[in-house]
Design a protein around this motif. Structure first.
Motif, PDB file in Angstrom:
ATOM      1  N   GLY A  70      -1.298   4.620   0.071  1.00  0.00           N
ATOM      2  CA  GLY A  70      -1.577   4.652   1.647  1.00  0.00           C
ATOM      3  C   GLY A  70      -2.645   3.980   2.070  1.00  0.00           C
ATOM      4  O   GLY A  70      -3.258   3.153   1.217  1.00  0.00           O
TER       5      GLY A  70
ATOM      6  N   ALA B 172      -2.701   3.991  11.064  1.00  0.00           N
ATOM      7  CA  ALA B 172      -1.777   5.335  10.679  1.00  0.00           C
ATOM      8  C   ALA B 172      -1.294   5.943  11.833  1.00  0.00           C
ATOM      9  O   ALA B 172      -0.134   6.348  11.790  1.00  0.00           O
ATOM     10  CB  ALA B 172      -2.686   6.174   9.667  1.00  0.00           C
TER      11      ALA B 172
ATOM     12  N   ASP C 204      -6.500   4.146   4.397  1.00  0.00           N
ATOM     13  CA  ASP C 204      -7.428   5.059   5.093  1.00  0.00           C
ATOM     14  C   ASP C 204      -7.789   4.776   6.326  1.00  0.00           C
ATOM     15  O   ASP C 204      -8.807   5.119   6.910  1.00  0.00           O
ATOM     16  CB  ASP C 204      -8.577   5.235   4.078  1.00  0.00           C
TER      17      ASP C 204
ATOM     18  N   LYS D 260       0.905  -1.040  -0.128  1.00  0.00           N
ATOM     19  CA  LYS D 260      -0.065   0.008  -0.037  1.00  0.00           C
ATOM     20  C   LYS D 260       0.878   1.341   0.027  1.00  0.00           C
ATOM     21  O   LYS D 260       0.465   2.317   0.313  1.00  0.00           O
ATOM     22  CB  LYS D 260      -0.971  -0.012   1.217  1.00  0.00           C
ATOM     23  N   SER D 261       2.075   1.168  -0.440  1.00  0.00           N
ATOM     24  CA  SER D 261       2.956   2.583  -0.208  1.00  0.00           C
ATOM     25  C   SER D 261       2.705   3.271  -1.055  1.00  0.00           C
ATOM     26  O   SER D 261       3.106   4.485  -0.794  1.00  0.00           O
ATOM     27  CB  SER D 261       4.500   1.539  -0.504  1.00  0.00           C
TER      28      SER D 261
END
Length: 334
Positions: A274, A281, A276, A270-271
């Motif tokens: 990002g 996070a 959600d 997911k680099s």
């Protein structure tokens, strides 16, 4: 017969292909089984799935409609499978009931020492030629108290390592493990364990009774400078409550190899896009937290044992045999 294996890591693929060689043809996919990918299984009597597969009602119905009759899950945990629906659909479901407990126990200790001795921060600094020791102060494990929640095979292996460090051992489980009491472990109520332990490590399965076992109240009982390790199942910890405690400056360190909303994230890159998930996070931003992506089991020894057990589960299904690995018994086709 061609077996369709979902969620196969690149390291696993040659091991799986070698294990099935001369027995069955196996088609390995790197995608995980979920609502979007389930139609791919059409025409395959047997599918093999990974720990993060979605085997809820809709996916099971799609599999059954496509002709699947047997699901061989390559993991011990099965909280991702709707067993009642599988039984109604006459789907045989098997898991791997046992593999090397040392893989997970040793990794749990790797996380514990990484957060205790600030290994991630230290390695990052030296890569930039910053050789200061400021902020890297750890502490001896010898003489401190390890609290082991869940003292089955993995918890026992973890306790043996703790005993080697010279730690006092506290345990909590529905039943005492004589091997652990032989190490000097004292079984106590969960509340006492949380209050007294310098290091708490979780080794229980995720069941309705253990969901959010470590919630806000449990976290509040722990020492401000305790270390918390979870290499079992993410749902054991209330992640939102954990973030709140970390924001308040509590805990020497937290090591998480699992996360309660990891499905659709862990094992994927997911680099570039990002994530959600605001809770995850935030977790990874704390300097005293180390998060890894469900890799505690990922050793040559354990993965080899998982694959061997999967091969046996499929052979048992085709022969009409039962074993301790069968979660939902259904008669084999033909």
């Amino acid at each position: 017969m061609e077996i369709l294996a979902f969620g196969v890591q690149s390291d696993e693929k040659p091991l799986i292909e070698r294990a099935f060689a001369g027995r069955h043809e196996v088609h390995c996919l790197d995608v995980f089984l979920n609502r979007d990918t389930a139609p791919i299984a059409a025409g395959h009597e047997i599918v093999s799935t990974s720990v993060n597969a979605d085997l809820g009602a809709q996916v099971l119905q799609t599999l059954a409609a496509g002709g699947t009759q047997m699901i061989a899950q390559r993991s011990t945990g099965f909280n991702n499978i709707d067993l009642d629906v599988a039984e109604r659909l006459a789907l045989r479901v098997a898991r791997v009931s046992f593999y090397s407990p040392y893989s997970v126990a040793e990794f749990a200790w790797t996380l514990a020492m990484a957060v205790n001795r600030r290994i991630i921060r230290a390695a990052s600094r030296t890569r930039d030629f910053d050789f200061r020791l400021d902020g890297l102060l750890g502490r001896d494990m010898h003489g401190r108290t390890a609290g082991v929640i869940g003292t089955g095979k993995i918890g026992e292996a973890f306790a043996r390592i703790a005993h080697g460090f010279g730690m006092r051992l506290l345990g909590w489980d529905v039943a005492e493990n004589p091997a652990c009491t032989g190490l000097g472990m004292t079984y106590v109520p969960k509340e006492q364990l949380l209050a007294e332990a310098d290091l708490v490590s979780l080794h229980v399965p995720l069941l309705p009774a253990t969901h959010h076992l470590i919630d806000a109240d449990a976290l509040a009982l722990m020492k401000d400078d305790a270390i918390l390790i979870n290499s079992s199942r993410g749902g054991l910890i209330d992640s939102t409550a954990l973030v709140a405690q970390l924001r308040a400056g509590r805990f020497l360190g937290v090591g998480l190899d699992v996360y309660e909303a990891e499905a659709g994230l862990f094992f994927l890159d997911k680099s570039l896009e990002g994530v959600d998930d605001d809770t995850l996070a935030r977790l990874v931003t704390f300097p005293n937290v180390v998060v890894t992506s469900h890799q505690a089991y990922y050793t040559e020894d354990a993965v080899g044992q998982i694959i061997d057990a999967t091969v046996r589960n499929i052979a048992d299904y085709l022969a009409g045999r039962r074993s301790e690995n069968v979660l939902v018994p259904a008669a084999p086709a033909g």
